[in-house]
Design a protein around this motif. Structure first.
Motif, mmCIF file in Angstrom:
data_model
loop_
_atom_site.group_PDB
_atom_site.id
_atom_site.type_symbol
_atom_site.label_atom_id
_atom_site.label_comp_id
_atom_site.label_asym_id
_atom_site.label_seq_id
_atom_site.Cartn_x
_atom_site.Cartn_y
_atom_site.Cartn_z
ATOM 1 N N TYR A 136 0.820 -1.217 0.000
ATOM 2 C CA TYR A 136 0.000 0.000 0.000
ATOM 3 C C TYR A 136 0.853 1.266 0.000
ATOM 4 O O TYR A 136 0.495 2.256 -0.653
ATOM 5 N N VAL A 137 1.962 1.241 0.720
ATOM 6 C CA VAL A 137 2.830 2.420 0.791
ATOM 7 C C VAL A 137 3.244 2.882 -0.604
ATOM 8 O O VAL A 137 3.244 4.076 -0.900
ATOM 9 N N VAL A 138 3.572 1.934 -1.457
ATOM 10 C CA VAL A 138 4.005 2.305 -2.809
ATOM 11 C C VAL A 138 2.839 2.431 -3.787
ATOM 12 O O VAL A 138 2.987 3.046 -4.848
ATOM 13 N N GLU A 139 1.695 1.856 -3.442
ATOM 14 C CA GLU A 139 0.518 2.020 -4.309
ATOM 15 C C GLU A 139 0.077 3.487 -4.355
ATOM 16 O O GLU A 139 -0.599 3.903 -5.298
ATOM 17 N N ARG A 140 0.455 4.263 -3.333
ATOM 18 C CA ARG A 140 0.075 5.674 -3.297
ATOM 19 C C ARG A 140 0.648 6.472 -4.473
ATOM 20 O O ARG A 140 0.186 7.563 -4.773
ATOM 21 N N ILE A 141 1.673 5.932 -5.136
ATOM 22 C CA ILE A 141 2.289 6.674 -6.240
ATOM 23 C C ILE A 141 1.761 6.236 -7.598
ATOM 24 O O ILE A 141 2.235 6.686 -8.631
#
Length: 333
Positions: free
Chosen positions: A327-332
């Motif tokens: 999820y942390v990287v899905e934000r981008i």
């Protein structure tokens, strides 16, 4: 797991799973941020504590303690400790950065003053040490004390590195490990330590927290140039205006021609910025694929976080931690 649960964000699922523990943490936070003699302390602290943050760091402590089978009371102390350290650093950061907004609200230093923010931050650091001492674990005290020192060290390093075009990605990552990842890794590590987990599992939790923290900060720096102000809780381009040399800028500077380098010298090193400079900076980031290249690094860190969890036992929390890294990287996207 139901379709509704699948649709939830991983930190929301984690919050639901840890609901009773988080309620106990919030109660302890309110008890310990009180002050008989200085009402300004709970006023300032409550402004940040009630700002609607995800409480991600204390949740990580609770989650890792559960993952390692802990059934005692001290994970609550440690989660509150982690949140106090985090809140103290936010208060200090906003003074250093002269910030006017955090999580979409005016900062404490704007509503009160710099002196109040700094001194209340100091008070919260002191409270955090009282809480961690109560666990009776010297190892826990060592981890969190080291994390506090590393955070301060990272902030000081950023002062000298962030406006220097000679700053490398290696130095940038050292800053990130100090100001962000140190508390993530401490939060996950102490959960395993308080549970008496084997050394290989404690080391795995440290590695997970470190990688997650690095990914989290890189994504945060990336979103400063391509995010939604309403979502990220700050204005787009704040890092550029504050002359912070983050990874996207470092990558663009490394590929700059003479004219572009002169632009970076003027805007970052000398701080002579004009209204159109932010858009030009963003154009240069796109020209040199700096945003794409930075997202690749963030995704690699998220993959490192997930791989680190291999020695941990099967558990619903483990699945949430894996999803959180994604999820942390899905934000981008």
């Amino acid at each position: 797991m139901s379709r509704t649960e699948n649709a939830q964000k991983p930190h929301d699922r984690m919050a639901a799973y840890l609901e009773s523990d988080m309620a106990a943490v919030n109660t302890l936070i309110r008890e310990r941020m009180a002050s008989k003699h200085a009402p300004r302390i709970p006023e300032v602290t409550a402004h940040l504590v009630d700002a609607g943050g995800k409480r991600l760091r204390p949740m990580l402590t609770l989650a890792t303690a559960h993952l390692c089978g802990y059934d005692g009371p001290f994970h609550i102390n440690l989660a509150a400790t982690v949140e106090f350290i985090h809140t103290a650093t936010l208060l200090h950061d906003d003074v250093v950065d002269e910030s006017g907004q955090r999580r979409g609200r005016p900062t404490a230093n704007l509503l009160w003053d710099n002196k109040s923010s700094v001194l209340v931050g100091d008070y919260l650091f002191s409270r955090s040490f009282q809480l961690m001492v109560e666990t009776g674990s010297l190892r826990v005290l060592d981890i969190l004390a080291n994390a506090s020192a590393t955070i301060a060290e990272g902030e000081v390093l950023q002062l000298t590195a962030s406006q220097n075009l000679a700053t490398t990605e290696e130095i940038y990552l050292q800053v990130v490990r100090g100001k962000t990842a140190a508390l993530f890794s401490a939060a996950t590590e102490v959960g395993g330590v308080i549970a008496g987990a084997p050394d290989d599992q404690v080391a795995a939790l440290y590695e997970y927290g470190d990688a997650l923290g690095v990914a989290f900060q890189i994504v945060d720096d990336l979103l400063d140039f391509q995010g939604d102000a309403g979502v990220i809780g700050k204005n787009i381009g704040d890092d550029f205006r504050e002359r912070k040399l983050t990874m996207p800028l470092i990558k663009a500077v490394a590929k700059a021609d003479a004219e572009e380098r002169a632009f970076w010298v003027r805007t970052i090193e000398k701080g002579k910025q004009e209204e159109s400079d932010l858009q030009h900076a963003i154009d240069l980031l796109h020209k040199h694929a700096a945003l794409i290249d930075t997202s690749v690094v963030a995704r690699a860190e998220a993959a490192r976080a997930k791989a680190a969890l291999a020695p941990l036992p099967a558990h619903p929390v483990k699945d949430m931690l894996v999803d959180l890294a994604d999820y942390v990287v899905e934000r981008i996207n």
